[in-house]
Design an enzyme around this catalytic site. Structure first.
Site, short mmCIF file in Angstrom:
data_model
loop_
_atom_site.label_atom_id
_atom_site.label_comp_id
_atom_site.label_asym_id
_atom_site.label_seq_id
_atom_site.Cartn_x
_atom_site.Cartn_y
_atom_site.Cartn_z
N LYS A 1 -16.06 -0.92 -28.83
CA LYS A 1 -15.71 0.23 -27.98
C LYS A 1 -16.50 0.20 -26.66
O LYS A 1 -15.94 0.38 -25.57
CB LYS A 1 -16.00 1.54 -28.73
CG LYS A 1 -15.97 2.79 -27.89
CD LYS A 1 -14.57 3.09 -27.38
CE LYS A 1 -14.59 4.10 -26.25
NZ LYS A 1 -13.28 4.38 -25.72
N CYS B 1 -15.75 8.30 -19.33
CA CYS B 1 -15.99 7.15 -20.21
C CYS B 1 -16.71 6.00 -19.51
O CYS B 1 -17.76 5.55 -19.95
CB CYS B 1 -14.65 6.66 -20.76
SG CYS B 1 -13.71 8.00 -21.45
N1 SAJ Z 1 -10.42 2.39 -11.31
C1 SAJ Z 1 -10.61 1.58 -10.21
N2 SAJ Z 1 -9.88 0.44 -10.08
C2 SAJ Z 1 -8.96 0.09 -11.02
C3 SAJ Z 1 -8.78 0.90 -12.15
C4 SAJ Z 1 -9.53 2.05 -12.27
O1 SAJ Z 1 -11.44 1.89 -9.33
O2 SAJ Z 1 -8.31 -0.95 -10.83
C5 SAJ Z 1 -11.21 3.63 -11.45
C6 SAJ Z 1 -10.37 4.89 -11.57
O3 SAJ Z 1 -9.99 5.36 -10.31
C7 SAJ Z 1 -11.31 5.82 -12.31
C8 SAJ Z 1 -12.10 4.88 -13.21
O4 SAJ Z 1 -11.92 3.57 -12.68
O5 SAJ Z 1 -12.21 6.44 -11.41
C9 SAJ Z 1 -11.67 4.89 -14.67
O6 SAJ Z 1 -10.26 4.87 -14.77
P1 SAJ Z 1 -9.48 3.94 -15.82
O7 SAJ Z 1 -8.03 4.21 -15.66
O8 SAJ Z 1 -9.94 2.55 -15.71
O9 SAJ Z 1 -10.01 4.40 -17.24
P2 SAJ Z 1 -10.26 5.83 -17.96
O10 SAJ Z 1 -11.69 6.20 -17.76
O11 SAJ Z 1 -9.25 6.82 -17.60
O12 SAJ Z 1 -10.05 5.39 -19.48
C10 SAJ Z 1 -10.87 4.36 -20.02
C11 SAJ Z 1 -9.95 3.31 -20.66
N3 SAJ Z 1 -10.72 2.13 -21.01
C12 SAJ Z 1 -10.31 0.90 -20.67
O13 SAJ Z 1 -9.29 0.68 -20.05
C13 SAJ Z 1 -11.17 -0.24 -21.12
C14 SAJ Z 1 -9.29 3.91 -21.90
O14 SAJ Z 1 -8.55 2.91 -22.60
C15 SAJ Z 1 -10.37 4.50 -22.84
O15 SAJ Z 1 -9.76 5.11 -23.98
C16 SAJ Z 1 -11.12 5.56 -22.07
O16 SAJ Z 1 -11.76 4.93 -20.95
C17 SAJ Z 1 -12.15 6.19 -22.99
O17 SAJ Z 1 -11.94 7.36 -23.38
O18 SAJ Z 1 -13.11 5.53 -23.38
#
Ligand code: SAJ
Length: 456
Positions: free
Chosen positions: A212, A266
Site C-alpha cells: 500500500k 494520501c
Molecule cells: N498529480 C500530478 N500529476 C499527475 C497525477 C497526479 O501532479 O500526473 C497530483 C494531483 O493533482 C494530486 C495528487 O497528485 O494533487 C494526487 O492525485 P492522484 O490522482 O495521483 O491520487 P489520489 O491521491 O487522488 O489517490 C491516490 C491513488 N494512488 C495511486 O494512484 C498509487 C489511489 O489509487 C489511492 O487509493 C489513494 O491515493 C489513496 O487513498 O491512497
C-alpha cells in the site's frame, strides 16, 4: 448463485466503521449485495445526512447506490456504537493522518479496532482498509488481546481506489488481502467477493502494509520527477509538455504531469510512513524524502515567480489575484492538503486581495469567494489557473484578458491547459514553460527548495 447464498449466511450483518471516502461506498455496495450493514461514524451530522440519502461525496453512481441501500433498509447509518451489536464482521475505514513530523497518528485506528472488538461476534472477522505503517499487525493483535478478543480473525485489505472514480475502482481493481492465517484470508475473500469483481490476491499482513505504501510513494516520486524536469525545462527555455509527450513515445517511459504540487490525503503522507519505516530500521530513504520536498515546494516556487513578475512588470497599488481552482486535483470537490492553500496563503501574507473561484468547492483558504468566474477575474492584475477542472477546459485567454480589464494581465497556468492558445495581450507564465525574465531565472540560485514543509 448457490455460493452467494452461503456467503450471505456467513455475513448476515456487517459493521463498516468510518463513513468517509472508502467506508461509505463499501457500506452501500455491501448493503446492495443483500447484507445488513451498519455504517458507523462519529460525525453525527454526517450520519443524519446519510440517513436522508444525502452524500457529500461527488462520485458517480454513489448517490443512487446510497438511495437504494437506504430504501431497502439494508444500510443503516449510525453514530451510536451500540448499533454495531451482533455484527459478524467489521470493516475499518477510518483515516490514519500524519503528525507534523510525518509519523502516523493511529488514534482513530485504535479506537475503531477497540470498538469492533466489542461488537463483532465470536470468531468473527475484522478487516482493515485504512493505511497502516509496517508492523501494525502486532499492535492490532495487542489491542485485541487487551479487549480479550484474541478469537477474532484479522485481515488487511488496503484501499486503492482513485477519488473521482471510487465506485468503479472499488469494485473493479485487484485487491490485496494480507492475513497471517489462512482462515482469516479466506473469510476476508468471502466477504469482499460480495461486492468486488476484480482479482483477489493473498499475501502476508506485512507485505500488504508495504504494498500500500509503495503504491503511493511510487506515484509521489514519479510526479516529483516530472516536477523537477518541468523546472529544468523552465530554465532551459524548453516546453516540458512537449518533452513529456515526446519522451512518452518511448516504449518504456511514462512521465506523469507536472503541476503546482501534490495534494490530497494520501500521497502527502503515505510516502512519509514508508520513509519513517526505513529510518527506524537504520536506513535513510533519501529519494522518497526528497520527492516529498520537491512536490511540497511547488506552491511556494510558483507563487514567488508570479510575485516577482508582478514586481518586474511594475504592478503598483493594491494587487488583486484571481485564483481558479482550490481542490487537490481536477474533477473532485476535495480540498484536503491542496497545493492551492499554500499558494493562496503566500499572496495573502504579501497583502494581495485574493479572490477565489472553484465550481466544485466553497473553500477559499482565507481569500474572498467569487460567485462566478467573471466576478473572480474582473479587475484582477493576475489570474492563476491552478486546477484543470473540466469546467475550465474551455477557458479562452482572450476572454480572460477582456474580463480582467487589464492591459498587462499576468496569467499563471499550473495546468498546461492554455498553453496552445494565442497569448496576445497577456504575460503568460506556466508550469514547465520557459520563464520569460532572466532576473527570475537567477532566483533559482537564491532559493533552492529545502525543508519538509517546502518553506524556503
Ligand atoms: N498529480 C500530478 N500529476 C499527475 C497525477 C497526479 O501532479 O500526473 C497530483 C494531483 O493533482 C494530486 C495528487 O497528485 O494533487 C494526487 O492525485 P492522484 O490522482 O495521483 O491520487 P489520489 O491521491 O487522488 O489517490 C491516490 C491513488 N494512488 C495511486 O494512484 C498509487 C489511489 O489509487 C489511492 O487509493 C489513494 O491515493 C489513496 O487513498 O491512497
Amino acid at each position: 448463485m448457490h455460493v452467494n447464498v452461503v456467503w450471505q449466511l456467513r455475513f448476515r450483518r456487517v459493521g463498516v466503521i468510518g463513513q468517509g471516502y472508502i467506508g461509505l461506498p463499501i457500506a452501500v455496495l455491501l448493503a446492495n449485495s443483500g447484507v445488513e450493514v451498519v455504517g458507523y461514524d462519529v460525525d453525527r451530522s454526517l450520519v443524519e445526512e446519510l440517513r436522508k440519502g444525502i452524500t457529500r461525496l461527488n462520485e458517480r453512481d454513489l448517490k443512487d447506490l446510497l438511495k437504494k441501500a437506504i430504501s431497502t433498509g439494508k444500510y443503516r447509518p449510525s453514530y451510536k456504537k451500540e448499533d454495531l451489536m451482533g455484527i459478524d464482521a467489521a470493516i475499518i475505514a477510518v483515516p490514519t493522518p500524519k503528525f507534523s513530523d510525518g509519523n502516523p497518528d493511529l488514534s482513530f485506528l485504535e479506537d475503531a479496532i477497540r470498538t469492533a472488538a466489542r461488537y463483532v461476534g465470536k470468531n468473527g472477522l475484522i478487516v482493515v482498509e485504512s493505511t497502516l505503517p509496517p508492523g501494525s499487525s502486532g499492535m492490532i493483535m495487542n489491542w485485541l488481546k487487551q479487549e480479550e478478543r484474541s478469537d477474532l480473525m484479522i485481515a488487511y485489505c488496503p484501499e486503492r481506489a482513485l477519488p473521482g472514480r471510487l465506485i468503479e475502482e472499488i469494485t473493479g481493481n485487484t485487491r490485496i488481502i494480507g492475513a497471517d492465517s489462512l482462515e482469516a484470508a479466506r473469510a476476508a475473500e468471502d466477504l469482499y467477493r460480495l461486492f468486488i469483481r476484480g482479482d483477489i490476491v493473498h499475501t502476508s499482513f506485512r507485505t500488504a502494509e508495504v504494498v500500500k505504501l509503495v503504491e503511493n510513494a511510487y506515484r509521489d516520486v514519479n510526479i516529483a520527477f516530472s516536477n523537477e524536469v518541468a523546472r529544468i525545462c523552465e530554465l532551459l527555455g524548453v516546453d516540458f509538455w512537449e518533452v513529456m509527450e515526446l519522451a512518452n513515445r518511448h516504449p518504456r517511459v511514462n512521465l506523469l504531469r507536472a503541476g503546482l504540487g501534490v495534494g490530497g490525503p494520501c500521497l502527502t503522507k503515505d510516502p512519509l510512513f514508508l520513509y519513517h519505516a526505513g529510518r527506524k530500521l537504520g536506513y535513510e530513504p533519501l529519494m522518497i524524502f526528497e520527492a516529498r520536498n520537491v512536490n511540497d515546494s511547488g506552491p511556494y516556487r510558483y507563487a514567488r515567480i508570479v510575485h516577482e513578475v508582478m514586481d518586474l512588470v511594475g504592478c503598483n497599488g493594491r494587487r488583486r489575484i484571481a485564483v481558479l481552482g482550490v481542490t487537490y486535483k481536477e474533477g473532485v470537490s476535495d480540498t484536503r492538503e491542496s497545493p492551492s492553500e499554500k499558494f493562496i496563503k503566500f499572496f495573502l501574507e504579501k497583502g494581495y486581495d485574493v479572490v477565489v473561484y472553484d465550481p466544485r468547492s466553497d473553500e477559499t483558504f482565507g481569500g474572498a469567494r467569487a460567485g462566478s468566474i467573471e466576478e473572480a477575474i474582473s479587475g484582477s492584475d493576475c489570474v492563476a489557473l491552478l486546477v484543470g477542472h473540466p469546467e475550465f477546459r474551455d477557458l479562452e485567454i482572450s476572454r480572460i484578458r477582456s474580463l480582467s480589464g487589464k492591459d498587462n494581465l499576468i496569467l499563471f497556468d499550473a495546468t498546461g491547459i492554455l498553453r496552445h492558445q494565442d497569448k496576445k495581450g497577456v504575460i503568460y507564465i506556466g508550469v514547465g514553460l520557459p520563464i520569460p525574465y532572466p532576473a527570475i531565472k537567477r532566483m533559482e540560485k537564491i532559493y533552492p527548495h529545502k525543508g519538509l514543509s517546502g518553506e524556503v
